[in-house]
Scaffold this active site. Structure first.
Site, PDB file in Angstrom:
ATOM      1  N   ARG A  96      15.366  34.969  -3.878  1.00  0.00           N
ATOM      2  CA  ARG A  96      16.596  34.612  -4.570  1.00  0.00           C
ATOM      3  C   ARG A  96      16.322  33.870  -5.884  1.00  0.00           C
ATOM      4  O   ARG A  96      17.043  34.013  -6.851  1.00  0.00           O
ATOM      5  CB  ARG A  96      17.450  33.726  -3.650  1.00  0.00           C
ATOM      6  N   TYR A  97      15.290  33.048  -5.902  1.00  0.00           N
ATOM      7  CA  TYR A  97      14.934  32.252  -7.068  1.00  0.00           C
ATOM      8  C   TYR A  97      13.585  32.739  -7.599  1.00  0.00           C
ATOM      9  O   TYR A  97      12.726  33.153  -6.822  1.00  0.00           O
ATOM     10  CB  TYR A  97      14.850  30.768  -6.713  1.00  0.00           C
ATOM     11  N   ARG A 100      10.042  31.158  -5.980  1.00  0.00           N
ATOM     12  CA  ARG A 100       9.856  30.916  -4.556  1.00  0.00           C
ATOM     13  C   ARG A 100      10.547  31.992  -3.727  1.00  0.00           C
ATOM     14  O   ARG A 100      11.513  32.624  -4.169  1.00  0.00           O
ATOM     15  CB  ARG A 100      10.377  29.537  -4.155  1.00  0.00           C
ATOM     16  N   CYS A 109      14.439  30.062  17.831  1.00  0.00           N
ATOM     17  CA  CYS A 109      14.446  28.616  17.563  1.00  0.00           C
ATOM     18  C   CYS A 109      14.293  27.866  18.883  1.00  0.00           C
ATOM     19  O   CYS A 109      14.592  28.403  19.965  1.00  0.00           O
ATOM     20  CB  CYS A 109      15.757  28.192  16.900  1.00  0.00           C
ATOM     21  N   CYS A 113      21.826  25.921  16.847  1.00  0.00           N
ATOM     22  CA  CYS A 113      22.929  25.129  16.315  1.00  0.00           C
ATOM     23  C   CYS A 113      24.199  25.975  16.312  1.00  0.00           C
ATOM     24  O   CYS A 113      24.174  27.156  15.975  1.00  0.00           O
ATOM     25  CB  CYS A 113      22.611  24.664  14.895  1.00  0.00           C
ATOM     26  N   CYS A 116      25.029  27.593  12.784  1.00  0.00           N
ATOM     27  CA  CYS A 116      23.928  28.274  12.098  1.00  0.00           C
ATOM     28  C   CYS A 116      24.437  29.395  11.193  1.00  0.00           C
ATOM     29  O   CYS A 116      25.212  30.252  11.629  1.00  0.00           O
ATOM     30  CB  CYS A 116      22.963  28.835  13.131  1.00  0.00           C
ATOM     31  N   ARG A 118      22.612  31.758  10.111  1.00  0.00           N
ATOM     32  CA  ARG A 118      21.937  33.006  10.500  1.00  0.00           C
ATOM     33  C   ARG A 118      22.196  33.339  11.971  1.00  0.00           C
ATOM     34  O   ARG A 118      21.416  34.026  12.609  1.00  0.00           O
ATOM     35  CB  ARG A 118      20.418  32.893  10.239  1.00  0.00           C
ATOM     36  N   ASP A 279      28.252  26.419   5.708  1.00  0.00           N
ATOM     37  CA  ASP A 279      28.380  27.803   5.250  1.00  0.00           C
ATOM     38  C   ASP A 279      29.485  28.533   6.017  1.00  0.00           C
ATOM     39  O   ASP A 279      29.883  28.122   7.110  1.00  0.00           O
ATOM     40  CB  ASP A 279      27.050  28.541   5.440  1.00  0.00           C
ATOM     41  N   ASP A 316      25.844  26.486  -0.852  1.00  0.00           N
ATOM     42  CA  ASP A 316      25.277  27.820  -1.039  1.00  0.00           C
ATOM     43  C   ASP A 316      26.439  28.745  -1.384  1.00  0.00           C
ATOM     44  O   ASP A 316      27.306  29.011  -0.539  1.00  0.00           O
ATOM     45  CB  ASP A 316      24.573  28.297   0.233  1.00  0.00           C
ATOM     46  N   LYS A 323      22.224  27.931  -4.488  1.00  0.00           N
ATOM     47  CA  LYS A 323      22.801  26.603  -4.280  1.00  0.00           C
ATOM     48  C   LYS A 323      23.327  26.025  -5.581  1.00  0.00           C
ATOM     49  O   LYS A 323      22.740  26.217  -6.641  1.00  0.00           O
ATOM     50  CB  LYS A 323      21.755  25.652  -3.707  1.00  0.00           C
TER      51      LYS A 323
END
Length: 381
Positions: A96-97, A100, A109, A113, A116, A118, A279, A316, A323
């Site tokens: 995206r950037y 990185r 995981c 959460c 989440c 994702r 999100d 985001d 972001k």
């Protein structure tokens, strides 16, 4: 806190287990089973032990115990709320950037959460990790893009990998000359601190690249003695840690809760980094706050705690636009005068400043402090 000895138990993965351990009402079981059929459930013994079953608003339970409210999707919510797919040139990579990439190694995981972003991509029924071919393709992409300075290992949680496998991955990445930073995004030190063994720490350190860890925690109670010790062992080994938190309704959406969390991070030598606005993941509206409330909290933090304790409040932007800082604005034009063109025909060279022009170039601003008082900068002589 729960009086049940969860520390001798296994991770709770079924709604019936949550009910049996007093962490969810039996009357909610049919709805919770519907939630679990769509979204992964896992509560580690360390986190289960922090939950107070007698508190219907327990901030730990609110993060990890499923709720029937997750079955209600709201307009605007999306299975890919931050646009990972839009920026995924090959399997496992999100670019995206410019400098990185995210490297999504695993899709599991230690704990899942309820907010989440994702949640549609991780957990049971999904691929658990990249295939060998996909892993090789992702490495090839990183090798052929010399602008990539930082690789962020995420998923899923990269510290769910074995130390041996993680060491191999770290060596593969460090062998790429232009990759200088390898960052881990993880919840493991709080969700399952026993995984942070000497072998895991050794796997994180690699010649040729610098390792950083971004720890996700949202409430001060998550930073138990064991979690703090796990973080201290990494930091003492030379691995710096920053924090990531999500602003969550009923968990940390008040100034006192955020103050306690950020101070605890700093006391643990963890630098507060990001406070994420929630999100637009499906079924998470009950946990999201408003941006205006988030800005009010950030303004309150500015006046309450040290600069060391200040995270950056970020959103985001849906659709994969990255972001953006969305904290309160302390700066605005004072409109105390209207600048005019100080150039004259006799003084029109671009590098020629008159004293009058220099004075007019000094714009004055209105600055609002944490008490709400207005000041002008520069001050009047």
């Amino acid at each position: 806190m729960s009086k049940i000895n969860f520390l001798s138990a296994a991770t709770l993965r079924e709604p019936a287990e949550l009910v049996a351990h007093g962490l969810a009402p039996a009357a909610d079981l049919p709805d919770l089973e519907k939630v679990a059929a769509r979204y992964a459930v896992a509560v580690t013994p360390d986190l289960a032990a922090l939950i107070d079953p007698s508190d219907p608003d327990d901030p730990i339970a609110r993060q990890f115990i499923p709720s029937a409210e997750e079955l209600a999707a709201q307009p605007g919510e999306s299975a890919d709320p931050i646009g990972d797919h839009t920026h995924s040139p090959v399997a496992g990579i999100v670019h995206r950037y410019p400098d990185r990439v995210l490297f999504k190694l695993v899709h599991v995981c230690a704990v899942y959460c309820r907010f989440c972003f994702r949640r549609e991509m991780v957990g049971p029924g999904k691929a658990t990790a990249l295939s060998s071919d996909a892993y090789g393709g992702a490495l090839d992409y990183i090798r052929t893009h010399g602008e990539i300075w930082e690789v962020i290992l995420t998923g899923g949680d990269p510290l769910m990998l074995s130390p041996r496998r993680l060491a191999d991955i770290m060596a593969d990445l460090a062998a790429i000359d232009h990759v200088r930073i390898i960052r881990m995004h993880t919840r493991v030190p709080v969700a399952d601190p026993a995984r942070i063994s000497a072998q895991m720490i050794a796997a994180l350190k690699v010649k040729g690249a610098t390792t950083w860890v971004a720890l996700h925690a949202n409430h001060v109670r998550e930073l138990t003695d064991k979690a703090r010790a796990a973080c201290a062992e990494m930091i003492d080994a030379g691995i710096p840690i920053v924090s990531q938190s999500v602003l969550l309704r009923g968990v940390n959406d008040n100034a006192a809760a955020l103050e306690a969390l950020m101070r605890a991070f700093v006391e643990c030598r963890i630098k507060p980094y990001y406070l994420h606005h929630g999100d637009l993941a499906p079924g998470t509206a009950h946990l999201r706050t408003t941006l205006a409330h988030g800005q009010e909290l950030m303004r309150a933090l500015r006046g309450r705690v040290s600069g060391l304790c200040q995270p950056e409040y970020v959103l985001d932007i849906p659709g994969g636009h990255g972001k953006a800082p969305v904290g309160p604005n302390y700066l605005s034009h004072a409109n105390s005068f209207s600048p005019t063109n100080s150039f004259s025909k006799a003084n029109s060279k671009p590098n020629s400043f008159s004293k009058e022009r220099e004075q007019q170039a000094e714009t004055r601003y209105r600055i609002i402090d944490y008490c709400g008082d207005v000041h002008h900068y520069p001050p009047k002589p």
